[in-house]
Design a protein around this motif. Structure first.
Motif, PDB file in Angstrom:
ATOM      1  N   PHE A  84      48.526  29.437  31.566  1.00  0.00           N
ATOM      2  CA  PHE A  84      48.600  28.515  32.705  1.00  0.00           C
ATOM      3  C   PHE A  84      47.917  27.191  32.420  1.00  0.00           C
ATOM      4  N   LEU A 122      39.264  38.667  47.585  1.00  0.00           N
ATOM      5  CA  LEU A 122      38.324  39.597  46.944  1.00  0.00           C
ATOM      6  C   LEU A 122      37.109  39.752  47.855  1.00  0.00           C
ATOM      7  N   THR A 123      36.399  40.848  47.728  1.00  0.00           N
ATOM      8  CA  THR A 123      35.136  40.994  48.457  1.00  0.00           C
ATOM      9  C   THR A 123      34.139  39.987  47.922  1.00  0.00           C
ATOM     10  N   ARG A 159      30.099  38.262  38.238  1.00  0.00           N
ATOM     11  CA  ARG A 159      30.714  37.232  39.074  1.00  0.00           C
ATOM     12  C   ARG A 159      29.662  36.367  39.787  1.00  0.00           C
ATOM     13  N   GLN A 192      35.493  35.311  42.155  1.00  0.00           N
ATOM     14  CA  GLN A 192      35.245  35.073  40.734  1.00  0.00           C
ATOM     15  C   GLN A 192      34.237  33.921  40.580  1.00  0.00           C
ATOM     16  N   ASN A 239      44.944  28.099  37.785  1.00  0.00           N
ATOM     17  CA  ASN A 239      45.583  26.769  37.847  1.00  0.00           C
ATOM     18  C   ASN A 239      45.966  26.385  39.268  1.00  0.00           C
TER      19      ASN A 239
HETATM   20  C1  LIG Z   1      39.884  44.196  38.182  1.00  0.00           C
HETATM   21  C2  LIG Z   1      39.746  42.814  38.736  1.00  0.00           C
HETATM   22  O1  LIG Z   1      38.706  42.436  39.218  1.00  0.00           O
HETATM   23  N1  LIG Z   1      40.853  42.057  38.679  1.00  0.00           N
HETATM   24  C3  LIG Z   1      40.771  40.640  39.077  1.00  0.00           C
HETATM   25  C4  LIG Z   1      41.195  39.775  37.889  1.00  0.00           C
HETATM   26  O2  LIG Z   1      42.495  40.157  37.608  1.00  0.00           O
HETATM   27  P1  LIG Z   1      42.975  40.195  36.080  1.00  0.00           P
HETATM   28  O3  LIG Z   1      41.844  40.321  35.166  1.00  0.00           O
HETATM   29  O4  LIG Z   1      44.078  41.157  36.043  1.00  0.00           O
HETATM   30  O5  LIG Z   1      43.520  38.693  35.957  1.00  0.00           O
HETATM   31  P2  LIG Z   1      45.026  38.295  35.530  1.00  0.00           P
HETATM   32  O6  LIG Z   1      45.903  38.449  36.721  1.00  0.00           O
HETATM   33  O7  LIG Z   1      45.366  39.006  34.275  1.00  0.00           O
HETATM   34  O8  LIG Z   1      44.814  36.712  35.256  1.00  0.00           O
HETATM   35  C5  LIG Z   1      44.101  36.303  34.086  1.00  0.00           C
HETATM   36  C6  LIG Z   1      43.603  34.907  34.316  1.00  0.00           C
HETATM   37  O9  LIG Z   1      44.720  34.066  34.577  1.00  0.00           O
HETATM   38  C7  LIG Z   1      44.496  33.295  35.728  1.00  0.00           C
HETATM   39  N2  LIG Z   1      45.750  33.048  36.413  1.00  0.00           N
HETATM   40  C8  LIG Z   1      46.529  34.086  36.806  1.00  0.00           C
HETATM   41  C9  LIG Z   1      47.711  33.842  37.465  1.00  0.00           C
HETATM   42  C10 LIG Z   1      48.131  32.503  37.717  1.00  0.00           C
HETATM   43  O10 LIG Z   1      49.167  32.210  38.292  1.00  0.00           O
HETATM   44  N3  LIG Z   1      47.299  31.492  37.307  1.00  0.00           N
HETATM   45  C11 LIG Z   1      46.112  31.721  36.659  1.00  0.00           C
HETATM   46  O11 LIG Z   1      45.423  30.797  36.313  1.00  0.00           O
HETATM   47  C12 LIG Z   1      43.561  34.158  36.567  1.00  0.00           C
HETATM   48  O12 LIG Z   1      42.777  33.350  37.441  1.00  0.00           O
HETATM   49  C13 LIG Z   1      42.709  34.819  35.524  1.00  0.00           C
HETATM   50  O13 LIG Z   1      41.576  34.032  35.217  1.00  0.00           O
HETATM   51  O14 LIG Z   1      41.202  38.397  38.235  1.00  0.00           O
HETATM   52  C14 LIG Z   1      42.120  38.115  39.315  1.00  0.00           C
HETATM   53  C15 LIG Z   1      42.097  36.616  39.524  1.00  0.00           C
HETATM   54  O15 LIG Z   1      40.809  36.203  39.928  1.00  0.00           O
HETATM   55  C16 LIG Z   1      41.704  38.893  40.565  1.00  0.00           C
HETATM   56  O16 LIG Z   1      42.627  38.629  41.622  1.00  0.00           O
HETATM   57  C17 LIG Z   1      41.728  40.390  40.233  1.00  0.00           C
HETATM   58  O17 LIG Z   1      41.254  41.115  41.334  1.00  0.00           O
HETATM   59  C18 LIG Z   1      42.206  42.107  41.803  1.00  0.00           C
HETATM   60  C19 LIG Z   1      43.102  41.530  42.921  1.00  0.00           C
HETATM   61  C20 LIG Z   1      41.452  43.291  42.360  1.00  0.00           C
HETATM   62  O18 LIG Z   1      42.047  44.163  42.981  1.00  0.00           O
HETATM   63  N4  LIG Z   1      40.137  43.338  42.143  1.00  0.00           N
HETATM   64  C21 LIG Z   1      39.385  44.461  42.654  1.00  0.00           C
HETATM   65  C22 LIG Z   1      39.246  45.546  41.608  1.00  0.00           C
HETATM   66  C23 LIG Z   1      38.006  43.977  43.002  1.00  0.00           C
HETATM   67  O19 LIG Z   1      37.517  43.050  42.375  1.00  0.00           O
HETATM   68  N5  LIG Z   1      37.401  44.645  44.012  1.00  0.00           N
HETATM   69  C24 LIG Z   1      36.023  44.332  44.298  1.00  0.00           C
HETATM   70  C25 LIG Z   1      35.403  45.479  45.040  1.00  0.00           C
HETATM   71  C26 LIG Z   1      35.939  45.689  46.429  1.00  0.00           C
HETATM   72  C27 LIG Z   1      35.183  46.835  47.157  1.00  0.00           C
HETATM   73  O20 LIG Z   1      33.956  46.976  46.954  1.00  0.00           O
HETATM   74  O21 LIG Z   1      35.835  47.550  47.912  1.00  0.00           O
HETATM   75  C28 LIG Z   1      35.936  42.974  44.985  1.00  0.00           C
HETATM   76  O22 LIG Z   1      34.856  42.347  44.853  1.00  0.00           O
HETATM   77  O23 LIG Z   1      36.937  42.559  45.634  1.00  0.00           O
END
Ligand SMILES: CC(=O)N[C@H]1[C@@H](OP(=O)(O)OP(=O)(O)OC[C@H]2O[C@@H](n3ccc(=O)[nH]c3=O)[C@H](O)[C@@H]2O)O[C@H](CO)[C@@H](O)[C@@H]1O[C@H](C)C(=O)N[C@@H](C)C(=O)N[C@H](CCC(=O)O)C(=O)O
Ligand SMILES: Nc1ncnc2c1ncn2[C@@H]1O[C@H](COP(=O)(O)OP(=O)(O)OP(=O)(O)O)[C@@H](O)[C@H]1O
Length: 542
Positions: free
Chosen positions: A87, A192-193, A228, A196, A65
């Motif tokens: 949200f 993120l790297t 993604r 989404q 959001n």
């Molecule tokens: C495991 C993973 O990928 N987690 C990502 C995922 O988190 P989540 O599933 O827990 O989402 P959530 O916080 O429960 O939120 C659920 C939904 O509500 C939405 N939301 C959430 C909060 C809010 O205020 N408003 C809102 O609309 C979110 O956009 C989401 O669609 O969706 C979040 C929102 O887009 C991401 O920030 C989060 O990445 C976290 C920060 C993370 O650490 N991800 C890592 C594992 C990752 O993806 N790493 C890779 C690899 C890096 C490498 O190779 O070294 C990367 O590509 O970055």
């Protein structure tokens, strides 16, 4: 080094210290009727949908959001912490014109006052989000040259090298990766790297609107496993290497490999370049020969690692702080170029970047001339072997695992006339098995080791340092190992004490600007600390 899951290299900013939600201008896509989406996509409208729901139009889609600018479809799906439907009201208040959710979200919304906008329902929102977002943003990837790099180490460096080469050819570029999102000259920190799906397609649409020619991006194994980058088919994909990492997400190395191998299939890329200097690269080359025949070529930096590679590196020679080399194809094509970045691993990164550009159809002579005028494949990659002074030489690097730390120290040793001094720490609340190995690599590879804090997170900082110190002293009892808990103090002390011929390596955090201690984010940028220490060393006051 840190990230919420301790592995992903994303910035830890949660807005507490500096906002990581700086935005790039978002292109406004054409309006699409909701009625035109039902049918092509497995969607139904919740309840009666309200009069005229099918004629409601949306412009783009977002799943957060906080990214809603007005007119978008808000995709509310389940997550690791919360369901996005929580949200939906905030998204509509911010201007979302409709909501897409799943049955769980529909039940959550049923308990609230009506949103006042149409609600579409799909059984599996994440599964269709990439394709839906590409449709709503008018398939922007089809109007860009597209380059993707995957692998355990080297993704960021290789992507910056690709950008450097394409810009040298006069192309306007867009970059997506761990460090930042960049469209032309505008850059914002990345979280993120690989973004989404909805964010990615919106970003690609912005690149098209800003007349970008080529996209270069890192594609993580998480991103491939989580769809993604659906439905992008990259013009050229590159594979750096695979070593143990992220086993908290992929259960086994095989699963980790399978996720990365996805990028080298017809559904994901038109051509591929695979570095075959490690077992996983050779395995990927073998697999691609059947899965994507004739589309994936091999690149060997070292002799003897692969029988008859398509590209090989020849005539490697030290060149300043970097390396000159010649890329040779079996068909006779050759490219003589260099990288200013130190280390043999940067020869691999540079050769991969150059081969990917050549595999996109660029003539070697054209690329060679362009790179000669641009100092070779020598981008300044934030926090990757970033040199801040040359006497003493002071380098900030992201190396945060034993393999990378070993390579970084080995890269600097040959050109260090005096002492090689290392400042590093270990991340807290994460993979503890790395600590003793990093301690051993440190005392083996450096003349002086200063153990300090990295990102303690929720673990007592002195406990982390004690574990590293103990392992270092067991491994080499008479090694010169010091403990300075405050990272700022450690950097200042070492820079002030260094001799003109010494090399100082500050490792582990690279570009990162937030240090989390006991759940509190503190601004800390290793490069700023080094610059302040250098000013003090030069007699200025900082
Ligand atoms: C495991 C993973 O990928 N987690 C990502 C995922 O988190 P989540 O599933 O827990 O989402 P959530 O916080 O429960 O939120 C659920 C939904 O509500 C939405 N939301 C959430 C909060 C809010 O205020 N408003 C809102 O609309 C979110 O956009 C989401 O669609 O969706 C979040 C929102 O887009 C991401 O920030 C989060 O990445 C976290 C920060 C993370 O650490 N991800 C890592 C594992 C990752 O993806 N790493 C890779 C690899 C890096 C490498 O190779 O070294 C990367 O590509 O970055
Ligand atoms: N080809 C490589 N092989 C092994 N180590 C590398 C290689 N390239 C870089 N490194 C080391 O690994 C560290 C991380 O490199 P880089 O950030 O370029 O890649 P990455 O880790 O794949 O990307 P990300 O930052 O998205 O995780 C560097 O600081 C360097 O010490």
């Amino acid at each position: 080094m840190t990230a919420p899951d301790g592995r992903g290299a994303g910035n830890d900013n949660n807005g507490a210290v500096t906002s990581s939600r700086q935005k790039l201008r978002t292109a406004v896509p054409p309006p699409r009727r909701l009625g035109d989406l039902v049918g092509p996509f497995p969607l139904t409208v919740a309840g009666a949908g309200g009069p005229g729901w099918a004629d409601v139009t949306v412009r783009g889609v977002r799943a957060d959001n906080r990214e809603i600018a007005g007119g978008e479809l808000f995709a509310a799906h389940t997550g690791g912490h919360v369901h996005g439907a929580r949200f939906a009201r905030a998204a509509v208040d911010a201007g979302a014109a409709a909501v897409l959710t799943d049955p769980a979200g529909e039940r959550l919304l049923a308990g609230d006052d009506p949103l006042g906008v149409p609600v579409l329902v799909a059984d599996d929102v994440p599964a269709l989000l990439g394709e839906l977002a590409a449709t709503l943003y008018d398939r922007p990837a089809d109007r860009l040259g597209t380059f993707a790099v995957t692998g355990t180490n080297g993704k960021t460096t290789t992507v910056f090298m690709l950008e450097h080469a394409l810009r040298a050819l006069g192309r306007r570029t867009g970059l997506i990766g761990t460090v930042e999102l960049r469209v032309g000259e505008h850059a914002v920190p990345a979280t993120l790297t690989t973004p989404q799906p909805a964010d990615l397609q919106a970003l690609l649409a912005t690149m098209v609107a800003e007349e970008v020619d080529d996209l270069v991006m890192e594609v993580s194994s998480h991103a491939l496993a989580l769809h993604r980058v659906d439905p992008v088919v990259f013009d050229v994909a590159g594979f750096t290497n695979l070593t143990q990492d992220h086993l908290d997400f992929h259960a086994t190395l095989d699963e980790y490999f399978d996720a990365k191998a996805e990028l080298f299939t017809p559904a994901r890329s038109r051509r591929g370049v695979v570095l075959v200097d490690d077992d996983w690269g050779r395995r990927l080359a073998e697999r691609s020969a059947t899965v994507h025949p004739g589309a994936v070529v091999t690149l060997a930096v070292h002799d003897g690692t692969f029988e008859d590679p398509d590209w090989r590196v020849r005539e490697v020679a030290a060149d300043g702080t970097g390396t000159a080399f010649t890329l040779v194809h079996r068909d006779g094509r050759t490219l003589r170029t260099r990288t200013g970045l130190p280390g043999d691993f940067n020869v691999a990164n540079a050769a991969l970047a150059a081969a990917m550009v050549l595999e996109s159809g660029v003539d070697p002579a054209t690329l060679g001339d362009a790179l000669a005028a641009a100092g070779g494949l020598s981008p300044q990659v934030p926090g990757r072997m970033e040199q801040l002074a040359d006497a003493p030489r002071v380098i900030v690097d992201f190396a945060h695992n034993p393999g990378a730390l070993d390579k970084a120290l080995a890269a600097l040793r040959p050109t260090t006339k005096g002492r090689l001094v290392l400042v590093f720490g270990a991340t807290g609340s994460r993979d503890r098995s790395k600590r003793p190995e990093m301690a051993r690599v440190a005392v083996d590879g450096a003349d002086v080791v200063v153990v300090t804090d990295d990102d303690p997170h929720d673990e007592p900082a002195e406990q982390i340092r004690a574990e590293v110190l103990a392992a270092a002293r067991v491994h080499v009892p008479d090694a010169t190992v010091r403990e300075i808990g405050s990272r700022s103090e450690a950097i200042r002390t070492v820079v002030l004490e260094a001799g003109e011929d010494d090399t100082v390596l500050v490792a582990g955090r690279g570009h990162e600007t937030v240090q989390e201690i006991a759940g509190v984010d503190h601004h800390l940028d290793d490069r700023e600390e080094v610059r302040a220490a250098l000013v003090q060393r030069a007699g200025g006051h900082s």
